[in-house]
Design a protein around this motif. Structure first.
Motif, short mmCIF file in Angstrom:
data_model
loop_
_atom_site.label_atom_id
_atom_site.label_comp_id
_atom_site.label_asym_id
_atom_site.label_seq_id
_atom_site.Cartn_x
_atom_site.Cartn_y
_atom_site.Cartn_z
N ALA A 118 0.81 -1.22 0.00
CA ALA A 118 0.00 0.00 0.00
C ALA A 118 0.84 1.26 0.00
N GLU A 119 1.94 1.25 0.76
CA GLU A 119 2.74 2.49 0.84
C GLU A 119 3.38 2.83 -0.50
N GLN A 120 3.67 1.80 -1.30
CA GLN A 120 4.24 2.07 -2.62
C GLN A 120 3.16 2.54 -3.58
N ILE A 121 1.95 2.03 -3.42
CA ILE A 121 0.86 2.51 -4.25
C ILE A 121 0.60 3.98 -3.97
N LEU A 122 0.59 4.35 -2.69
CA LEU A 122 0.36 5.74 -2.34
C LEU A 122 1.46 6.65 -2.88
N ALA A 123 2.66 6.09 -3.04
CA ALA A 123 3.75 6.89 -3.58
C ALA A 123 3.48 7.32 -5.02
N GLY A 124 2.48 6.71 -5.64
CA GLY A 124 2.10 7.11 -6.99
C GLY A 124 1.58 8.54 -7.04
N ASP A 125 1.31 9.16 -5.87
CA ASP A 125 0.86 10.54 -5.86
C ASP A 125 1.98 11.50 -6.22
N ALA A 126 3.22 11.02 -6.18
CA ALA A 126 4.33 11.91 -6.50
C ALA A 126 4.27 12.30 -7.96
N PRO A 127 4.80 13.47 -8.33
CA PRO A 127 4.76 13.87 -9.71
C PRO A 127 5.49 12.87 -10.58
N LEU A 128 5.06 12.66 -11.80
CA LEU A 128 5.67 11.75 -12.71
C LEU A 128 7.01 12.25 -13.01
N MET A 129 7.59 13.24 -12.94
CA MET A 129 7.88 12.28 -13.93
C MET A 129 9.02 12.69 -14.77
N SER A 130 9.93 11.91 -14.39
CA SER A 130 11.14 11.94 -15.16
C SER A 130 11.02 11.13 -16.44
N LEU A 131 9.96 10.36 -16.53
CA LEU A 131 9.78 9.52 -17.73
C LEU A 131 9.33 10.36 -18.92
N PRO A 132 9.90 10.13 -20.09
CA PRO A 132 9.53 10.92 -21.27
C PRO A 132 8.37 10.32 -22.04
N VAL A 133 7.81 11.11 -22.94
CA VAL A 133 6.91 10.58 -23.96
C VAL A 133 7.77 9.82 -24.97
N LEU A 134 7.29 8.68 -25.43
CA LEU A 134 8.07 7.82 -26.32
C LEU A 134 7.50 7.85 -27.74
N ARG A 135 8.38 7.96 -28.71
CA ARG A 135 7.96 7.86 -30.10
C ARG A 135 7.84 6.38 -30.48
N PRO A 136 6.91 6.04 -31.37
CA PRO A 136 6.86 4.66 -31.85
C PRO A 136 8.00 4.40 -32.81
N PRO A 137 8.42 3.13 -32.96
CA PRO A 137 9.45 2.83 -33.96
C PRO A 137 8.93 3.10 -35.36
N THR A 138 9.83 3.39 -36.27
CA THR A 138 9.41 3.70 -37.64
C THR A 138 8.77 2.51 -38.34
N ASP A 139 9.07 1.29 -37.86
CA ASP A 139 8.47 0.10 -38.45
C ASP A 139 7.39 -0.48 -37.55
N LEU A 140 6.71 0.39 -36.81
CA LEU A 140 5.70 -0.04 -35.84
C LEU A 140 4.69 -1.01 -36.45
N CYS A 151 -9.85 8.08 -13.62
CA CYS A 151 -10.19 8.93 -12.47
C CYS A 151 -9.04 9.16 -11.51
N GLY A 152 -7.91 8.52 -11.71
CA GLY A 152 -6.77 8.72 -10.83
C GLY A 152 -6.77 7.86 -9.59
N ASN A 153 -7.78 7.03 -9.38
CA ASN A 153 -7.85 6.16 -8.21
C ASN A 153 -6.66 5.21 -8.17
N SER A 154 -6.06 5.06 -6.99
CA SER A 154 -4.92 4.16 -6.86
C SER A 154 -5.15 3.11 -5.76
N ARG A 155 -6.37 3.03 -5.25
CA ARG A 155 -6.63 2.11 -4.15
C ARG A 155 -7.50 0.93 -4.57
N ASP A 156 -8.65 1.20 -5.14
CA ASP A 156 -9.60 0.14 -5.45
C ASP A 156 -9.43 -0.31 -6.90
#
Length: 293
Positions: free
Chosen positions: A10-32, A203-208
């Motif tokens: 549960a404590e790790q699920i709640l950590a999902g409230d932290a801002p995202l986000m160092s993760l980038p948007v990803l482009r699809p491969p050219t041969d998708l 809806c952003g729910n992270s519990r149920d």
């Protein structure tokens, strides 16, 4: 359809409230689309819907040709698909396609705009050919958005930050830290944006939240192992939200490195049907499969 065990404490699920986000948007491969076609042919072996998956593979092969060509308007792209696929289309689909191509420019444009937002006539003479219109729009959107700068994701978004498209499915990959990370693939432009690992896109729910996968009737779920939470997870699951009753397909590259969001989604449509029977509504759609009335 069998519920899997919770995948994080549960404590790790709640950590999902932290801002995202160092993760980038990803482009699809050219041969998708070529990759998607190959995955569909692989999944078709011994599959109950083998003929459907092989037809989708043929469509994806033509989508790759559209993607690689110069930009076309929806009618020109649809005409190229129609010409290339004519020998493989069932007669009802061909008749529907003829009716679709008979529309004037304004009517076809209005229909395309509706389809971009997952809205379409779920019956009538045009219905059977709408996945081909969706395929044409998808190939062209993937090409055109690729030429734009990538946006910086600020927070979890329910729609694609690149084109405003609806989600197709989410994908799990292993991040640099060794933990799973999650992106959602756009139903139209095929770019993927980061979202919380355990959070409803609607809806952003992270519990149920519940995770469902297909399993034999005599399957017995193992005891949860929080040290190896993905050890017994399926490659294709549905994340179902108890708050908004939304559902989103989840494809795990941790379990199946050859998986591909669009192909694996089509190969696991039984999950969507079962989730619908359980009262969950799909968030987004796959242009190659449009449920009717």
């Amino acid at each position: 359809m069998t519920p899997t065990q919770p995948i994080l404490p549960a404590e790790q699920i709640l950590a999902g409230d932290a801002p995202l986000m160092s993760l980038p948007v990803l482009r699809p491969p050219t041969d998708l689309f070529a990759r998607r076609a190959a995955r569909l042919l692989q999944l078709a072996d011994s599959h109950a819907m083998a003929d459907f998956l092989r037809l989708c593979a043929a469509i994806c092969q033509q989508q790759q040709a559209l993607h690689d060509a110069s930009r076309l308007d929806p009618r020109a792209a649809l005409e190229k698909l129609a010409q290339a696929l004519a020998p493989q289309l069932p007669s009802p689909v061909q008749a529907s396609l003829d009716a679709l191509l008979a529309l004037d420019a304004a009517a076809l444009s209005r229909l395309a705009e509706r389809l971009l937002n997952g809205d379409y006539p779920a019956d009538g003479p045009l219905f059977a050919a709408l996945p081909l219109l969706g395929a044409a729009l998808q190939a062209q959107a993937t090409r055109s958005i690729r030429q734009r700068p990538l946006p910086e994701p600020q927070s979890q978004e329910a729609r694609c930050p690149c084109c405003g498209g609806l989600p197709l499915a989410s994908v799990l990959t292993r991040g640099d830290s060794g933990h799973a990370q999650r992106h959602v693939v756009c139903s139209m432009c095929s770019h993927a944006w980061p979202v919380g690992r355990v959070r409803c896109l609607g809806c952003g729910n992270s519990r149920d939240l519940r995770y469902y996968s297909l399993a034999p009737q005599d399957y017995e779920a193992p005891e949860p192992d929080h040290q190896r939470p993905h050890q017994t997870r399926g490659a294709q699951e549905v994340e179902a939200c108890g708050e908004c009753h939304g559902a989103l397909k989840q494809v795990s590259l941790l379990q199946a490195p050859d998986a591909e969001a669009g192909a694996d989604d089509l190969a696991s449509l039984a999950l969507d049907l079962l989730a619908g029977e359980a009262g969950y509504a799909r968030l987004g759609f796959n242009p190659l499969f449009l449920p009717g009335t």
